[in-house]
Design an enzyme around this catalytic site. Structure first.
Site, PDB file in Angstrom:
ATOM      1  N   TRP A 126      75.031  14.897   1.287  1.00  0.00           N
ATOM      2  CA  TRP A 126      73.593  15.092   1.047  1.00  0.00           C
ATOM      3  C   TRP A 126      73.329  16.316   0.193  1.00  0.00           C
ATOM      4  O   TRP A 126      72.432  16.302  -0.650  1.00  0.00           O
ATOM      5  CB  TRP A 126      72.807  15.107   2.357  1.00  0.00           C
ATOM      6  CG  TRP A 126      72.779  13.724   2.948  1.00  0.00           C
ATOM      7  CD1 TRP A 126      73.399  13.289   4.073  1.00  0.00           C
ATOM      8  CD2 TRP A 126      72.140  12.563   2.375  1.00  0.00           C
ATOM      9  NE1 TRP A 126      73.191  11.936   4.247  1.00  0.00           N
ATOM     10  CE2 TRP A 126      72.431  11.468   3.222  1.00  0.00           C
ATOM     11  CE3 TRP A 126      71.375  12.331   1.231  1.00  0.00           C
ATOM     12  CZ2 TRP A 126      71.954  10.170   2.974  1.00  0.00           C
ATOM     13  CZ3 TRP A 126      70.903  11.043   0.974  1.00  0.00           C
ATOM     14  CH2 TRP A 126      71.198   9.992   1.836  1.00  0.00           C
ATOM     15  N   ASP A 133      67.223  21.291   4.005  1.00  0.00           N
ATOM     16  CA  ASP A 133      67.058  19.868   4.315  1.00  0.00           C
ATOM     17  C   ASP A 133      67.418  19.650   5.785  1.00  0.00           C
ATOM     18  O   ASP A 133      68.584  19.455   6.124  1.00  0.00           O
ATOM     19  CB  ASP A 133      67.978  19.048   3.395  1.00  0.00           C
ATOM     20  CG  ASP A 133      67.958  17.562   3.732  1.00  0.00           C
ATOM     21  OD1 ASP A 133      67.238  17.166   4.670  1.00  0.00           O
ATOM     22  OD2 ASP A 133      68.670  16.804   3.043  1.00  0.00           O
ATOM     23  N   LYS A 182      64.923  10.110  11.927  1.00  0.00           N
ATOM     24  CA  LYS A 182      65.999  10.483  12.860  1.00  0.00           C
ATOM     25  C   LYS A 182      65.398  11.123  14.113  1.00  0.00           C
ATOM     26  O   LYS A 182      65.396  10.517  15.177  1.00  0.00           O
ATOM     27  CB  LYS A 182      66.990  11.412  12.167  1.00  0.00           C
ATOM     28  CG  LYS A 182      67.673  10.726  10.978  1.00  0.00           C
ATOM     29  CD  LYS A 182      68.061  11.705   9.915  1.00  0.00           C
ATOM     30  CE  LYS A 182      68.315  11.071   8.579  1.00  0.00           C
ATOM     31  NZ  LYS A 182      69.260   9.975   8.531  1.00  0.00           N
TER      32      LYS A 182
END
Ligand code: PMP
Length: 362
Positions: free
Chosen positions: A101, A171, A195
């Site tokens: 990511w 993030d 999530k």
């Protein structure tokens, strides 16, 4: 009705109590005769839902007054572009590379300016994070970006790095709300909802006010934080239903005792699972350096690929769903976000031990 445990990395399990409440309110929210999905985003009912959700999130994370909370669309991936467009201010940015990511965030930011990768875990196959002393930081960078939890690799940075006065952009997609964080240490926090927050379609941005209003001139109006800050995230139609469910999740978290309680629970769940992996005599393996093991996403391998299909099939039959690892790295991965209760992890561990007992001697 007993539901299976869903270990998906995202969209991920939601608390059962939240789903049940949404079901009760589905056709008629609070006597309005409307589903939340059918309400005007500018009407008083939805405005109240939206404001309450923000207030509860602010309380959960103790968000200081000089931060705006934005409820946006485009997922965390859109933020990979929005952040450089808004924060580079013609300068350069520092990025830490800890896995898949952060690589994506770096690749996107490179389209807008000069990006300095301060350190990379690539040489160690992202099983650890380079020591802070080795990072090549630029004290004049417009911002420093990192990924506190790498969802695919299962690498988590448990403390906020010290980068001096450079604003930290993080993030938090796969670790937000898993424990308390000191928001005042950050310039900007962003997290896709699917999530630990709620359904997909929503991304939350928590941004220090002085960082708003500096987008490069050709920034599309929808990608300028100023637009959304000035309109309380209602410049256009926001993802109303996801926002509402996020609000129910925030209420549920408060009822669980807030983020201190979640932190204790999440640490305990992670410890249980890592202890089972490490105690399996090498049958199960997790490659991540112990200080950087994720509390949320636990990848592990079996001794032979041939066993993986059986493991997944039998786990599904036992009511333990979505344990396949990410397609890029394979193996298994158990995502144990807030909505996975302790007994879900215990059942997984029991299943793993039974599976090992059956297959070890083969
Ligand atoms: N960052 C991280 C850490 C993620 O885990 C994900 C999604 N798995 C993303 C970014 C991308 O999020 P989205 O799909 O919401 O764009």
């Amino acid at each position: 009705m007993s539901r299976p445990y869903n270990f998906s990395a995202g969209p991920a399990a939601l608390p059962e109590a939240v789903l049940a409440q949404a079901q009760t309110e589905f056709m008629d929210w609070n006597g309005t005769g409307m589903s939340v999905m059918e309400m005007s985003h500018r009407g008083k009912d939805f405005t109240a839902i939206a404001q309450q959700a923000e207030a509860d999130l602010r309380e959960l994370l103790s968000i200081p007054k000089n931060y705006k909370v934005l409820f946006l669309q485009g997922g965390a991936s859109a933020q990979f572009s929005v952040i450089p467009l808004n924060l580079l201010r013609g300068g350069t940015a520092d990025y830490l590379d800890t896995g898949i990511w952060s690589q994506k965030a770096i690749a996107e930011a490179q389209r807008y300016g000069k990006i300095n990768v301060v350190a990379s875990g690539a040489a160690d196959k992202y099983t650890t994070v380079p020591a802070r002393e080795t990072w090549q930081c630029n004290p004049n960078a417009s911002y420093f970006h990192y990924t506190p939890n790498e969802t695919i690799n299962g690498v988590e940075i448990h403390d906020v790095p010290d980068v001096g006065d450079v604003p930290i952009v993080a993030d938090f997609s796969s670790t937000i709300l898993s424990r308390p964080i000191d928001v005042s240490k950050f310039g900007l926090i962003y997290a896709g909802a699917q999530k630990n927050i709620g359904p997909a379609g929503l991304v939350i941005v928590i941004i220090r006010e002085d960082l708003i209003g500096h987008a490069q001139p050709d920034t599309p109006v929808m990608l300028d934080y100023k637009t959304h800050a000035e309109h309380d995230s209602m410049y256009n139609t926001p993802p109303t239903y996801s926002w509402y469910i996020a609000g129910l999740v925030f209420k549920w978290l408060k009822a669980q005792g807030g983020l201190n309680a979640m932190s204790a629970l999440n640490q305990c769940k992670a410890n249980t699972l890592y202890a089972a992996i490490d105690g399996s005599g090498g049958f199960y393996r997790n490659p991540i350096a112990i200080p950087y093991r994720s509390w949320m996403n636990v990848p592990f391998t079996l001794p032979a690929e041939a066993l993986e299909k059986q493991f997944l099939q039998q786990a599904t039959q036992a009511g333990l769903l979505n344990l396949a690892g990410h397609r890029i790295i394979g193996g298994m991965r158990a995502s144990i976000y807030n909505a996975i209760p302790e007994h879900g992890v215990q059942e997984l561990v029991q299943f793993m031990q039974a599976f090992q007992a059956l297959h070890q001697s083969l």
